[in-house]
Motif scaffolding. Structure first.
Motif, mmCIF file in Angstrom:
data_model
loop_
_atom_site.group_PDB
_atom_site.id
_atom_site.type_symbol
_atom_site.label_atom_id
_atom_site.label_comp_id
_atom_site.label_asym_id
_atom_site.label_seq_id
_atom_site.Cartn_x
_atom_site.Cartn_y
_atom_site.Cartn_z
ATOM 1 N N ASP A 31 49.985 28.327 40.440
ATOM 2 C CA ASP A 31 49.263 27.807 41.698
ATOM 3 C C ASP A 31 50.041 26.317 41.924
ATOM 4 O OD1 ASP A 31 47.703 27.134 39.533
ATOM 5 O OD2 ASP A 31 45.992 27.053 40.871
ATOM 6 N N GLU A 32 49.908 25.454 40.649
ATOM 7 C CA GLU A 32 50.281 24.192 40.475
ATOM 8 C C GLU A 32 51.764 24.158 40.937
ATOM 9 O OE1 GLU A 32 49.254 23.344 36.654
ATOM 10 O OE2 GLU A 32 47.649 22.153 37.064
ATOM 11 N N GLN B 27 42.983 23.619 27.449
ATOM 12 C CA GLN B 27 42.009 23.618 28.400
ATOM 13 C C GLN B 27 40.307 23.317 28.081
ATOM 14 O OE1 GLN B 27 43.428 24.049 31.703
ATOM 15 N NE2 GLN B 27 45.190 23.838 30.639
ATOM 16 N N TRP C 221 54.046 24.717 34.084
ATOM 17 C CA TRP C 221 52.692 24.505 34.842
ATOM 18 C C TRP C 221 52.211 25.753 35.243
ATOM 19 C CZ3 TRP C 221 50.880 20.185 33.813
ATOM 20 C CH2 TRP C 221 51.757 18.960 33.611
ATOM 21 N N GLU C 222 50.918 25.831 35.602
ATOM 22 C CA GLU C 222 50.165 27.036 36.148
ATOM 23 C C GLU C 222 51.006 27.497 37.600
ATOM 24 O OE1 GLU C 222 47.856 29.120 35.038
ATOM 25 O OE2 GLU C 222 47.897 27.870 33.070
#
Length: 143
Positions: A37-38, A61, A34-35
């Motif tokens: 920030d996630e 995306q 996952w990214e």
């Protein structure tokens, strides 16, 4: 307002591995995690690495492209899929048999298996499709 498909969701024994297969099959960037920030938000909410590993995705995306979502499933599959997806190697035209066979070979090299080939007709229309399974046994057709 009309409905649209938000995700195609798979129950998976190994969500990350299945996401990597479908990323390669669909030409999406390889799934890694996952990214950041996630991940930070999820960990702040109390989730640990094992819980984060219970889900993965295959997507580029692009809102025009289908997102595949994978979630760990802890139960034995009791029956065949009641629905499946159909994929094709081209967005703008119908693939020839030779192109489908080449795509079949590529998908097999990625870990898929061939269930059977449908070669017949539906009324006046040719029907040629290759029934396949992903590495965890989920059914799909190549046409």
């Amino acid at each position: 307002m009309t409905a649209r498909i938000a995700n195609v969701t798979f129950h998976a024994e190994d969500p990350a591995a299945l996401a990597r297969f479908w990323c390669a099959a669909m030409g999406y960037p390889e799934w890694t995690s996952w990214e950041p920030d996630e991940v930070a938000a999820l960990k702040e909410a109390g989730m640990d690495d094992d819980q984060l590993a219970e889900r993965a995705e295959a997507w580029d995306q692009n809102p025009a492209h289908q997102r595949f979502y994978f979630t760990r499933y802890h139960h034995e599959r009791r029956q065949r899929n009641r629905m499946h997806i159909d994929i094709t190697p081209f967005e703008d035209r119908r693939a020839s048999r030779e192109e489908l066979e080449a795509e079949r070979d590529r998908l097999v090299a990625l870990g898929a298996s061939v269930e059977k080939t449908l070669d017949g007709s539906w009324g006046p229309f040719e029907e040629f499709a290759i029934m396949m399974r992903d590495p965890e046994g989920n059914e799909f057709c190549l046409q």
